[in-house]
Design a protein around this motif. Structure first.
Motif, short mmCIF file in Angstrom:
data_model
loop_
_atom_site.label_atom_id
_atom_site.label_comp_id
_atom_site.label_asym_id
_atom_site.label_seq_id
_atom_site.Cartn_x
_atom_site.Cartn_y
_atom_site.Cartn_z
N UNK A 539 2.01 -3.78 13.78
CA UNK A 539 3.28 -3.06 13.94
C UNK A 539 4.34 -3.66 13.01
N UNK A 540 4.32 -4.99 12.84
CA UNK A 540 5.27 -5.63 11.93
C UNK A 540 5.15 -5.05 10.53
N UNK A 541 3.89 -4.78 10.12
CA UNK A 541 3.66 -4.29 8.76
C UNK A 541 4.04 -2.82 8.63
N UNK A 542 3.60 -1.99 9.60
CA UNK A 542 3.78 -0.55 9.41
C UNK A 542 5.07 -0.02 10.04
N UNK A 543 5.76 -0.86 10.81
CA UNK A 543 6.90 -0.40 11.60
C UNK A 543 7.94 0.40 10.82
N UNK A 544 8.25 -0.06 9.59
CA UNK A 544 9.33 0.59 8.85
C UNK A 544 8.81 1.48 7.73
N UNK A 545 7.52 1.81 7.77
CA UNK A 545 6.95 2.65 6.71
C UNK A 545 7.00 4.11 7.16
N UNK A 546 6.81 5.03 6.20
CA UNK A 546 6.83 6.45 6.55
C UNK A 546 5.79 6.80 7.62
N UNK A 547 4.72 6.00 7.70
CA UNK A 547 3.70 6.28 8.71
C UNK A 547 4.33 6.35 10.11
N UNK A 548 5.24 5.42 10.41
CA UNK A 548 5.87 5.40 11.73
C UNK A 548 7.14 6.24 11.73
N UNK A 549 7.97 6.09 10.65
CA UNK A 549 9.25 6.82 10.67
C UNK A 549 9.04 8.33 10.64
#
Lengths: 569, 569
Positions: A539-549
């Motif tokens: 989650x730390x890695x993908x949290x702020x990527x378009x995948x999550x946003x």
């Protein structure tokens, strides 16, 4: 003792106990004397005058003794670095001996610099980069090449090339230049050395005790060398056309800045230097870690990188070619009683004495004898046993062996090694290219979710729950994508897809983009994508990527949360 | 219909519905006309006369339409295969145009043969071999090389080389040969094309609707080509020293057996052909699978391999160089309404018509215009966005991007690609080089065993229970070995070591040898090694190997069995 001195003087020397001095000195003397024929031969194998084999056993050995990770590993010129040097410097073979020697030192310098940088970057884990099959296949292929390359000294036919076909075709082309006396000397020496090595249980052990037989076997090449020198002088072999090594320049290797041709030439050598550095590190750390375990010592891969790096780097400034830890010379060192790197320093003294004293003593030695020495010692590196056991125990690694072996023989050392590595990585990708993706349902009224094919579970019409059982990376992201799309086709009613990520430790960029694409594809069909049980580091890695946003759905802490929230509506 | 005919005629053609013919024909015509400038340019980029770009768009396209996996993918000459052809045939650049063209076809033939063999071996999963970062870095680096290589047509300076430094240094060397008029034509064409492409929202969309603007943008290069031909004739550019492509040989590509230089030369090309085959497959299947998903069709990677393989193989017999599926030409094909490979067959008719009709019509076209066309279209391949998102989302993949990109610019295409791949595999190894190994104990009186650091569990003085949480392979076997030895040091009392293998899906040869070594090391300390929970497939592989036959301890079905049996004594 001041702290600077403390930092300059290695721990083993500060804590040196005089009691171990006698065994260290004996081991150092034994190694020094025994490896002289080999050292001369490996220099010739590298395309250098024989004396460079002694140079390579001086400065790098001192530096490694000071800074290396192993107390007992004996570094020096070895067969693999010698042939890699020869094959990468082939384009410079006709540029004169001096220029060639400078290039060989430049290569050692570059190898050392790369190793040192890798040590500073703490890349010690890279020793696990090469599988058993690839390294055995590479070394076996190199051994065959070395064997064939030495035929030129046994036949006086000028053989050259970087692949087996190259060698064999040039051997055939110049067949008429065969020199019968040279061949006779070479074949007899080779036969004696092979008999000494592989028939020693019948030859020596009929008269001698087991341990004496071992020493007789080890001493024999040196005795043969002496006999050959005497015969050569007595029978005037040189006058009869037998190539002899001629007078060896007296004196120590001198400080010589490696020659930098031009930037483009140096850059061309860099990939080769990288592969050599990898081989030097992997083979040396295999020796060093084996002996560290035997002696109950800790093996520090990063310190081994730094030690080998500075040994080669400084060697390159003192006319050395690339060196590595050698299994056979380390075995002799340990068997002779070496306890600390002091033994290696004694070996250096022997080399220096040889350089100063020998002068013309070695001059009558035929090249054929050095060739025979190398051919006899190299046979043992052709590792059919590993191929056999790989074939029985791990077919994929057998494929890597064959790829590296055949690659070396057909395309040469560098390309062969790269092909072997590619095949071993392809096997890895293949093994993880179809990870397990399970369709799961709720177990009774509990918070547990299990595979619908194995357990009696509750499913939900509007929900599809998929558990991904492996980390997602480029090697499996497309397979997982297809597997998910197939599951969606099986359950066309489901409008909410929940991916359970409890077993996913990493999601690399390729897999993140795959999941983003999936998210868009689902959105077009008015379906939503949710995640549950995403691990903290992921989650730390993908949290702020378009995948999550840009995710159409939500990220739930647990699958139960997801199911409760999505069925409640 | 007989079964042979059924096998020869592809499904799409047997089920062809005449209703789709109009849109297929329109799409085919549009693609055929629009890709002519590109095709001529890519041939020049590959080091061939422009007409070879048309040749490459005939036979391979027919074969792919017949056998390929995608209904809409448009194959043909693409930038990456063109530059890879040029760089691998650099040694043959001065051997005359005819010889060079034969080598280019040989290379296409070899690429096709490798792809076809890979398809027969069902190696479709290999499309997952290249991570997003490596492929984007490689393509971006190649795009920069292509851009710089085209400067020779804009300046009339003979630039050659396979790396950026090579290009730039030769550019500098021959600076005096700069031809101002050529440069003027090239720069104006380049500026117009770039403006057309990147400023189209201001240029075209001020007057036109969105869809008309798209077509205006696509048609513009063709119009520019026509204008340039007219200007060149009117102003006699050729007489003023501007290099023009001259008369194009009329007629179709003829059947020509690829020229086999000698075995060694052909073998030298094989590794390059392997890398080209990988790139052709990975880029084409990325296009084909994307469009298959958009159209709800199934993408069959093995059929894609076979189709691309036979397309290149037969292309190589008809004067084609290596081809691949192109993103831009496929996008035009789909946008123009293509439904089946019939569209591609219509494209072929356009190419044939061009070959027969054009004759001397293209002769006045300046090379500078083709160079400008390529430079303008290649800018889009420099993929800074992927580097940015990799940097934010997956640093390791960003490292792979940088390695491939810098590698291509510094060392050339092949070495750069290999360096990028090595870095991406090194990242993989690094991630799995330290797998989780937990010391476990028994939970209450149950049959469950859990991590001693997380649960309140019972341990046993004489037993050490370790659970290995990942498959064992060369990339982590040494780390696991060290981890186990460390645990043994922590619990010196333990005389029985039980390795719980419930999470281990594979044990490769390297790891098997590591466990055998561990077994021997333990035996020397009078300790025994046991396994529990070995998975069936793993046991099938290792069951008859020395690892099990020489094991000092036992293999237990469950950890509880092991504990009960070993504590009962």
């Amino acid at each position: 003792m001041s702290s600077i001195a403390a930092r300059l003087i290695p721990t083993w020397l500060r804590q040196y106990q005089l009691a171990t001095l006698p065994t260290d000195v004996i081991a150092g003397l034994v190694v020094g004397v025994l490896v002289i024929p080999q050292s001369l031969g490996y220099a010739v194998l590298a395309g250098l005058p024989p004396v460079y084999g002694l140079y390579a056993a001086i400065v790098p050995v001192i530096v490694y003794a000071w800074l290396g990770s192993s107390n007992v590993q004996a570094v020096g010129p070895v067969a693999i670095t010698a042939i890699m040097t020869a094959s990468s410097l082939l384009p410079y073979a006709d540029k004169g001996a001096e220029q060639y020697a400078l290039m060989a030192s430049l290569l050692a310098f570059m190898v050392g610099a790369l190793l040192w940088v890798a040590g500073r970057l703490k890349l010690g884990w890279i020793m696990q980069f090469i599988s058993r099959g690839v390294s055995a296949g590479f070394v076996s292929g190199a051994a065959v090449l070395i064997f064939v390359s030495q035929l030129k000294y046994l036949t006086a036919i000028p053989v050259a090339g970087s692949s087996l076909i190259g060698y064999l075709s040039s051997l055939q082309m110049y067949m008429r230049q065969l020199h019968p006396l040279t061949l006779l000397i070479g074949v007899i020496a080779f036969a004696l050395l092979v008999a000494n090595r592989y028939a020693s249980k019948w030859v020596w052990r009929t008269w001698l005790s087991a341990s004496s037989a071992k020493w007789a076997e080890r001493l024999f090449p040196l005795i043969l060398l002496g006999v050959a020198i005497i015969l050569s002088m007595a029978l005037h072999w040189s006058a009869l056309g037998v190539a002899t090594i001629g007078s060896i320049p007296q004196g120590l290797p001198s400080f010589t800045l490696p020659h930098l041709p031009d930037v483009q030439e140096a850059l061309k050598l860099l990939p080769t230097a990288g592969l050599m550095a990898l081989i030097v590190f992997v083979s040396s750390s295999s020796v060093a870690s084996t002996y560290a375990r035997l002696r109950g010592e800790h093996f520090d891969a990063n310190r081994e990188l730094t030690g080998l790096g500075l040994a080669n780097l400084s060697g390159g400034l003192f006319q050395s070619f690339a060196v590595a830890g050698g299994f056979s010379r380390t075995a002799i060192n340990v068997d002779s009683g070496a306890k600390t790197p002091m033994a290696s320093l004694v070996t250096v003294v022997v080399m220096i004495a040889a350089l100063i004293a020998f002068g013309n003593a070695l001059a009558p030695l035929p090249y054929a004898l050095l060739g025979a020495t190398i051919m006899a010692s190299i046979i043992g590196l052709i590792d059919i046993d590993t191929l056999k056991s790989a074939w029985q125990r791990d077919r994929l690694d057998a494929a890597s062996f064959i790829a590296a072996f055949a690659g070396v023989l057909i395309f040469g050392l560098n390309t062969g090694l790269v092909i072997g590595l590619m095949v071993s990585f392809a096997s890895l990708i293949w093994q993880s290219s179809k990870p397990h993706v399970a369709i799961v349902g709720q177990l009774g009224g509990t918070g547990h979710f299990r595979n619908i094919n194995r357990h009696d579970v509750v499913t939900f019409d509007n929900l599809l729950l998929l558990r991904i059982d492996e980390s997602l990376f480029f090697g499996n992201s497309e397979s997982v994508h297809l597997r998910i799309l197939k599951a969606l086709q099986q359950y066309p009613e489901a409008r909410e897809l929940i991916l359970i990520m409890s077993a996913v430790n990493h999601i690399d960029l390729t897999a993140q983009e795959m999941l983003s694409t999936l998210n868009k594809e689902l959105a077009q069909q008015h379906k939503r994508l949710h995640f549950s049980f995403v691990k903290g580091p992921v989650m730390d890695v993908i949290g702020h990527t378009p995948l999550i946003t840009e995710l159409s759905g939500q990220v739930y802490l647990s699958t139960l949360d997801a199911v409760n929230s999505l069925t409640a509506r």
